[in-house]
Design a protein around this motif. Structure first.
Motif, PDB file in Angstrom:
ATOM      1  N   LEU A  62       0.826  -1.214   0.000  1.00  0.00           N
ATOM      2  CA  LEU A  62       0.000   0.000   0.000  1.00  0.00           C
ATOM      3  C   LEU A  62       0.862   1.266   0.000  1.00  0.00           C
ATOM      4  O   LEU A  62       0.574   2.226  -0.720  1.00  0.00           O
ATOM      5  CB  LEU A  62      -0.953  -0.004   1.193  1.00  0.00           C
ATOM      6  CG  LEU A  62      -2.042  -1.068   1.160  1.00  0.00           C
ATOM      7  CD1 LEU A  62      -2.832  -1.058   2.463  1.00  0.00           C
ATOM      8  CD2 LEU A  62      -2.950  -0.892  -0.041  1.00  0.00           C
ATOM      9  N   TRP A  66       0.989   3.978  -3.153  1.00  0.00           N
ATOM     10  CA  TRP A  66       0.742   5.413  -2.939  1.00  0.00           C
ATOM     11  C   TRP A  66       1.935   6.235  -3.432  1.00  0.00           C
ATOM     12  O   TRP A  66       1.757   7.273  -4.075  1.00  0.00           O
ATOM     13  CB  TRP A  66       0.464   5.695  -1.471  1.00  0.00           C
ATOM     14  CG  TRP A  66       0.288   7.145  -1.178  1.00  0.00           C
ATOM     15  CD1 TRP A  66       1.099   7.942  -0.438  1.00  0.00           C
ATOM     16  CD2 TRP A  66      -0.763   7.997  -1.665  1.00  0.00           C
ATOM     17  NE1 TRP A  66       0.622   9.221  -0.426  1.00  0.00           N
ATOM     18  CE2 TRP A  66      -0.525   9.289  -1.165  1.00  0.00           C
ATOM     19  CE3 TRP A  66      -1.876   7.782  -2.459  1.00  0.00           C
ATOM     20  CZ2 TRP A  66      -1.359  10.358  -1.450  1.00  0.00           C
ATOM     21  CZ3 TRP A  66      -2.713   8.856  -2.744  1.00  0.00           C
ATOM     22  CH2 TRP A  66      -2.450  10.122  -2.228  1.00  0.00           C
ATOM     23  N   ASP A  67       3.143   5.779  -3.160  1.00  0.00           N
ATOM     24  CA  ASP A  67       4.344   6.469  -3.623  1.00  0.00           C
ATOM     25  C   ASP A  67       4.398   6.488  -5.149  1.00  0.00           C
ATOM     26  O   ASP A  67       4.775   7.493  -5.755  1.00  0.00           O
ATOM     27  CB  ASP A  67       5.575   5.767  -3.051  1.00  0.00           C
ATOM     28  CG  ASP A  67       6.810   6.636  -3.059  1.00  0.00           C
ATOM     29  OD1 ASP A  67       6.668   7.865  -2.940  1.00  0.00           O
ATOM     30  OD2 ASP A  67       7.923   6.075  -3.172  1.00  0.00           O
ATOM     31  N   LYS A  70       1.864   9.082  -6.475  1.00  0.00           N
ATOM     32  CA  LYS A  70       2.372  10.450  -6.324  1.00  0.00           C
ATOM     33  C   LYS A  70       3.431  10.769  -7.376  1.00  0.00           C
ATOM     34  O   LYS A  70       3.424  11.843  -7.979  1.00  0.00           O
ATOM     35  CB  LYS A  70       2.967  10.650  -4.922  1.00  0.00           C
ATOM     36  CG  LYS A  70       1.954  10.704  -3.830  1.00  0.00           C
ATOM     37  CD  LYS A  70       2.541  11.133  -2.493  1.00  0.00           C
ATOM     38  CE  LYS A  70       3.777  10.378  -2.115  1.00  0.00           C
ATOM     39  NZ  LYS A  70       4.284  10.685  -0.772  1.00  0.00           N
TER      40      LYS A  70
END
Length: 157
Positions: A62, A66-67, A70
């Motif tokens: 997760l 998310w990284d 971004k």
């Protein structure tokens, strides 16, 4: 890795017994067999490490997704707008990882993230050189990469 072998074996039995040969059914079998093994082998110390890693793995996946989102958004914004915000540079990351597989995993995770590329590792395997598309603040970038390294280290323990 006996626990993982048992988990896969039970998941394959699940797939065979259910008669639905699909990836989603295999994943469902893995999850179901994980919980069955966690209950059945709760008193066996050799299985304790396996069941303790699942939350770490899920958390890492997760975090990395998310990284990745971004980084993709930042690169896409820079490509689609007329002004370029790139400030490329190379940064040296001192490594806490010692194992070749761990270093390779860390370097590959850096490389698959848009805007960063693992270039080289020093001959003594203590420094990893990374090219960054957005080197705004070297201290912040280094802290983010060391955070990723700490998560990889935690995952592989």
């Amino acid at each position: 890795m006996k626990a993982f072998g048992w988990n896969m074996l039970l998941a394959l039995f699940w797939v065979i017994l259910s008669g639905s040969y699909s990836i989603s059914n295999l994943v469902a079998g893995m999850v179901l067999s994980y919980f069955v093994l966690a209950y059945v082998a709760r008193d066996k110390p050799e299985f304790a490490n396996y069941f303790g890693k699942a939350p770490n793995i899920i958390g890492f996946i997760l975090f990395f997704i998310w990284d990745l989102i971004k980084a993709n958004a930042r690169v896409a914004y820079d490509v689609l707008t007329p002004t370029h915000l790139m400030r490329p540079g190379v940064i040296a990351i001192p490594l806490d990882l010692k194992d070749d597989a761990a270093i390779s995993l860390f370097a590959n995770l850096i490389t698959v993230t848009p805007g960063s590329l693992a270039l080289d590792i020093s001959s003594d395997r203590k420094v990893l050189y990374v090219h960054l598309m957005y080197l705004d603040d070297e201290g912040t970038q280094l802290a983010e990469l060391k955070s990723l390294e700490a998560r990889v280290l935690n995952l592989l323990r």
